[in-house]
Design a protein around this motif. Structure first.
Motif, short mmCIF file in Angstrom:
data_model
loop_
_atom_site.label_atom_id
_atom_site.label_comp_id
_atom_site.label_asym_id
_atom_site.label_seq_id
_atom_site.Cartn_x
_atom_site.Cartn_y
_atom_site.Cartn_z
N GLU A 38 0.84 -1.21 0.00
CA GLU A 38 0.00 0.00 0.00
C GLU A 38 0.87 1.25 0.00
O GLU A 38 0.63 2.19 -0.77
N LEU A 39 1.89 1.27 0.84
CA LEU A 39 2.81 2.39 0.90
C LEU A 39 3.50 2.61 -0.43
O LEU A 39 3.56 3.73 -0.95
N GLY A 44 4.08 5.79 -5.47
CA GLY A 44 4.05 5.92 -6.92
C GLY A 44 3.13 7.04 -7.35
O GLY A 44 3.45 7.84 -8.24
N PHE A 45 1.99 7.16 -6.70
CA PHE A 45 1.06 8.25 -6.97
C PHE A 45 1.68 9.60 -6.62
O PHE A 45 1.63 10.55 -7.41
N VAL A 46 2.28 9.67 -5.44
CA VAL A 46 2.91 10.93 -5.01
C VAL A 46 4.04 11.30 -5.96
O VAL A 46 4.20 12.47 -6.32
N LYS A 47 4.80 10.31 -6.38
CA LYS A 47 5.90 10.55 -7.32
C LYS A 47 5.39 11.20 -8.60
O LYS A 47 6.01 12.12 -9.13
N ILE A 63 13.20 5.46 -2.64
CA ILE A 63 12.46 4.88 -1.52
C ILE A 63 11.69 3.66 -1.99
O ILE A 63 11.70 2.61 -1.33
N GLN A 64 11.03 3.76 -3.14
CA GLN A 64 10.28 2.62 -3.66
C GLN A 64 11.18 1.41 -3.89
O GLN A 64 10.81 0.28 -3.57
N GLU A 65 12.36 1.65 -4.42
CA GLU A 65 13.30 0.55 -4.65
C GLU A 65 13.72 -0.09 -3.33
O GLU A 65 13.80 -1.32 -3.22
N ASN A 66 13.95 0.73 -2.31
CA ASN A 66 14.31 0.21 -0.99
C ASN A 66 13.15 -0.58 -0.38
O ASN A 66 13.36 -1.60 0.27
N LEU A 67 11.94 -0.10 -0.60
CA LEU A 67 10.78 -0.80 -0.06
C LEU A 67 10.60 -2.18 -0.69
O LEU A 67 10.14 -3.11 -0.02
N PHE A 68 10.97 -2.33 -1.96
CA PHE A 68 10.91 -3.66 -2.59
C PHE A 68 11.85 -4.63 -1.86
O PHE A 68 11.53 -5.80 -1.67
N ILE A 69 13.00 -4.13 -1.44
CA ILE A 69 13.94 -4.96 -0.69
C ILE A 69 13.36 -5.33 0.67
O ILE A 69 13.44 -6.48 1.11
N VAL A 70 12.75 -4.36 1.35
CA VAL A 70 12.12 -4.64 2.65
C VAL A 70 11.01 -5.67 2.47
O VAL A 70 10.90 -6.62 3.25
N LEU A 124 1.50 6.20 6.30
CA LEU A 124 1.53 4.82 5.78
C LEU A 124 2.85 4.14 6.15
O LEU A 124 2.87 2.93 6.42
N VAL A 125 3.93 4.90 6.19
CA VAL A 125 5.22 4.34 6.65
C VAL A 125 5.10 3.91 8.10
O VAL A 125 5.55 2.83 8.47
N ARG A 126 4.47 4.75 8.91
CA ARG A 126 4.32 4.41 10.33
C ARG A 126 3.51 3.13 10.51
O ARG A 126 3.83 2.29 11.35
N ARG A 127 2.44 2.97 9.71
CA ARG A 127 1.65 1.74 9.79
C ARG A 127 2.50 0.54 9.38
O ARG A 127 2.50 -0.49 10.05
N ALA A 128 3.24 0.67 8.28
CA ALA A 128 4.09 -0.43 7.82
C ALA A 128 5.14 -0.77 8.88
O ALA A 128 5.41 -1.94 9.14
N GLU A 129 5.68 0.26 9.51
CA GLU A 129 6.67 0.04 10.57
C GLU A 129 6.05 -0.75 11.73
O GLU A 129 6.67 -1.67 12.26
#
Length: 161
Positions: A38-39, A44-47, A63-70, A124-129
């Motif tokens: 979701e994040l 992607g929309f914000v980008k 950030i999106q690339e890093n999130l794929f790794i996470v 959304l980052v906080r929720r994912a965290e």
């Protein structure tokens, strides 16, 4: 390849490292993966809204690339964020802080459309965290310390942007 299998129609899914047993889609792993998905989709929309601000659009792409790794880590893949990512993110926040007025109180979202979108992304980052923390507390995945630290720092970066 079909876009669906129908195997999840009863509310279960499979995740790496679960002996390929089906687990509830509401359990910690799918919740964390869903929050990250979701994040990433929202970023992607914000980008796209930040296309005229290359510095922000570029940061969001990274950030999106890093999130794929996470996401891969949470799913059970042997992936890691690059060494020094937390320090690099901290440095980026510190550099931006030098350019903006100091924060002396809580701010209300919506100063501009882009800042409001970035603020939603920050939440959304906080929720994912929180979801990632639940995964580690349940001992479903052993994550590198920089993964959780990166997620924590990421919300600060989005606030600064």
């Amino acid at each position: 390849m079909a876009l669906f299998t129908g195997k999840g129609d009863k509310g279960t899914t499979k995740v790496f490292g679960c002996d390929q047993q089906r687990i509830s889609k509401s359990s910690e792993l799918p919740e964390a993966l869903g929050a990250l998905d979701e994040l990433n989709a929202f970023l992607g929309f914000v980008k796209m809204r930040a296309i005229k601000v290359p510095r922000i659009a570029g940061a969001l792409r990274e950030i999106q690339e890093n999130l794929f790794i996470v996401q891969a880590q949470i799913a059970g893949a042997d992936k890691k964020l690059k060494e020094g990512i937390v320090e690099e993110t901290s440095d980026r926040v510190n550099e931006i802080e030098k350019e903006i007025p100091s924060v002396k109180s809580f701010s209300i979202a919506g100063g501009t459309e882009l800042s409001a979108l970035l603020d939603v992304a920050r939440t959304l980052v906080r929720r994912a965290e929180r979801r990632i923390t639940a995964v580690t507390e349940a001992r479903l995945r052993e994550l590198a310390p920089e993964t959780v630290a990166y997620m924590n720092r990421l919300s600060s970066l989005l606030f600064a942007l």
